[in-house]
Write an enzyme that holds these catalytic residues in place. Structure first.
Site, short mmCIF file in Angstrom:
data_model
loop_
_atom_site.label_atom_id
_atom_site.label_comp_id
_atom_site.label_asym_id
_atom_site.label_seq_id
_atom_site.Cartn_x
_atom_site.Cartn_y
_atom_site.Cartn_z
N GLY A 292 -3.21 -0.62 4.52
CA GLY A 292 -4.70 -0.67 3.87
C GLY A 292 -5.10 0.78 3.77
O GLY A 292 -4.09 1.92 3.79
N SER A 293 -6.37 1.03 3.92
CA SER A 293 -6.87 2.38 3.56
C SER A 293 -6.69 3.49 4.43
O SER A 293 -7.16 4.58 4.64
CB SER A 293 -8.49 2.10 3.34
OG SER A 293 -8.54 1.41 2.26
#
EC number: 3.4.16.4
Length: 568
Positions: A292-293
């Site tokens: 993810g981020s």
């Protein structure tokens, strides 16, 4: 026949009998000399075969110690009970008492005696306590004897179970570091010639043929103090958020050493009754997830390296939705026009995607690979998953856009911690190690230190007011990090809308990082599922204690403290 002739005949016969006796005695004496002196080897061998045995002497397995010498795995002496079916009878006196003491069935013992009548060695029960062994010995059952062995004991129990692994009943490594370093830890068995009495029991003493050589002790990189902190904080978070599980890893940025590695759920290696093989899985190295981020700093670094972007570059994220190949990429809200630092602070998917779409796919792939994504960490942990970094030749436009914020690739927690260590040490990729090191692991420079410094400074905004990980802040220390909140894939394909993996990856102290830590909590329940709310507090709790234990100087003291320090 005359009387004189009869007497002569009787004397002659008597002499023959006497001569016969003399010959028999002489023959017996000669046979005795032949057997006992001239040709005694055969009978000696036969006697030895019945009463002498070469008995293996079990070697002591080496201890596993933490980096400060604290014992983590110890082999303690125990006894195992065995019988010789050729000596022990089914109706031997006290055999029933042996069965009662060892909590085994008498019929089972009798069945072993019947089924293994041609064997000389059959275990009754392995690894019993010394007190119980003494009671068995006192019963003096013919053919029932004790054998000295070693049992592995783990003082920290489930706290460090997944990293250490365990041994089987024969003290052979089966999982974790016990398996990796089996050749180092295991000793070389000795050999002893023992005499066995008529009951089948070995007489004390014996002749040593070959001395047993103990295994070497193994000092690993783990800091037991940090391991306890990590285990307790992760366990509390998983419980508080009603999560399925979780994992956390701490790596020394300077050396590549793994200082702590914990997983939930855990297991107790001292009592593995009822456990499944999946319980032994070290999630930190075997389980892959989309980061993810947490990869957005990598995307920003790639943009800076390309020369197409700099610290003043403004990216328009209005109106909070960005269409790529018919798919919508969304931000938490409309952030408008933002620079790269703000991108990391608020975790903009749109801005990250726009950077990636401007870059050459091969360059973007090379930069992500330079962080060690999709490659072995160098720690050689059993079952380690290499991760997955898709081939840029197969990328569609949407693939490149989603890769920029951590979808479409896979990593494990250890690999991600190694990648963040690259940011922490100024752009050098090092191998991971589970052994204590006197000097840093070999590494190679993959990014310029000035570019790394710029990105790391941007990452500090994540923990400051307005960032997504304010709960990762550590008092008096600068923290650089990034959150990730990743939708899980469903069994039918695509992503779920209700299950997430909450991630935080960070460095401390940010001015000159010493530790990199990754926390991943799997499927938290309730209303909180963002990485900043679930995983970031684990980082803060562990690192608050770690800074004190490692005596690392603060780099963010309040202004009045700094002024006082300057005056002193």
């Amino acid at each position: 026949m005359s009387r004189h002739s009869a007497k002569a005949t009787h004397g002659w016969r008597l002499n023959i009998v006497r001569a016969g006796f003399v010959l028999v005695v002489a023959g017996l004496l000669w046979r005795l000399v032949d057997i006992q002196i001239l040709n005694n080897e055969f009978l000696r061998n036969q006697g030895d075969a019945r009463h002498l045995r070469n008995v293996p002497v079990v070697a002591h397995r080496g201890m596993i110690l933490d980096r400060h010498g604290e014992p983590l795995a110890i082999s303690t002496p125990v006894h195992s009970v065995w019988l010789n079916p050729q000596v022990t009878r089914a109706d031997s006196p006290n055999l029933d008492k042996v069965a009662n003491l060892l909590n085994v069935s008498l019929s089972g013992l009798q069945e072993k005696i019947a089924n293994y009548g041609k064997r000389e060695f059959v275990y009754i029960k392995r690894r019993i306590t010394p007190a119980l062994a003494a009671q068995v010995k006192q019963l003096k059952v013919p053919g029932v004897a004790l054998q000295r062995e070693y049992k592995r004991y783990y003082p920290t129990a489930e706290v460090s179970a997944h990293m250490l692994g365990f041994t089987n009943i024969d003290d052979v490594g089966q999982e974790g570091l016990e398996l990796i370093y089996e050749p180092t830890l295991t000793g070389v068995p000795g050999l002893k010639r023992m005499i066995r009495d008529s009951r089948g029991n070995y007489v004390g003493g014996g002749e040593q043929i070959r001395a047993a050589k103990a295994g070497e002790n193994l000092q690993i990189s783990m800091d037991l103090r940090l391991q306890y902190l990590t285990y307790n904080a992760l366990k509390s978070a998983v419980k508080a958020h009603q999560a399925v599980g979780g994992t956390a890893v701490i790596v020394d940025v300077k050396t590549g050493e793994v200082l702590a590695m914990a997983n939930q759920p855990a297991f107790n290696p001292n009592n593995r009754t009822g456990l499944r093989s999946s319980d032994f899985r070290n999630r930190a190295v075997t389980d892959l997830f989309e980061p993810g981020s947490t990869v957005k700093p990598f995307t920003v670094l790639s943009g800076l390296k390309s020369g197409l972007f700099d610290e003043q570059t403004i990216i328009n994220t209005h109106p909070g939705v960005f269409r790529v190949s018919g798919h919508s990429i969304r931000d938490f809200r409309d952030y408008g026009e933002i620079d790269l630092a703000r991108l990391i602070q608020v975790s903009s998917n749109i801005a990250s995607s726009k950077i990636a779409l401007e870059l050459d796919p091969n360059d973007l792939w090379q930069d992500f690979a330079a962080f060690g994504l999709g490659s072995p960490t160098g720690g050689y942990f059993p079952g380690e998953a290499e991760g997955h970094l898709p081939d840029p030749r197969d990328w569609r436009k949407l693939d490149r856009a989603t890769l920029a914020y951590g979808y479409g690739l896979a990593t494990n927690a250890l690999q991600l911690a190694r990648a963040y260590a690259v940011i922490g040490n100024g752009g050098v990729l090092r191998d991971i190690t589970f052994l204590k090191q006197d000097k840093p692991m070999p590494g190679r420079r993959v990014f310029a230190s000035d570019l790394i410094g710029k990105v790391r400074k941007m990452m500090e905004l994540t923990v400051q007011p307005g960032g997504t990980a304010t709960r990762a802040a550590v008092v008096n220390y600068r923290v650089a990090g990034k959150t990730g909140t990743v939708k899980k894939t469903s069994a039918t394909g695509g992503y779920t809308e209700s299950e997430y993996q909450s991630v935080f990856a960070g460095l401390i102290p940010a001015s000159e990082p010493r530790l990199a830590m990754v926390v991943m909590v799997d499927s938290p329940g309730g209303d909180e599922y963002y990485g900043g709310a679930v995983a970031a507090p684990v980082f803060a709790e562990v690192m608050t204690g770690a800074m004190r234990l490692l005596n690392i100087a603060p780099d963010a003291l309040p202004a009045d403290h700094l002024q006082m320090a300057g005056q002193s």
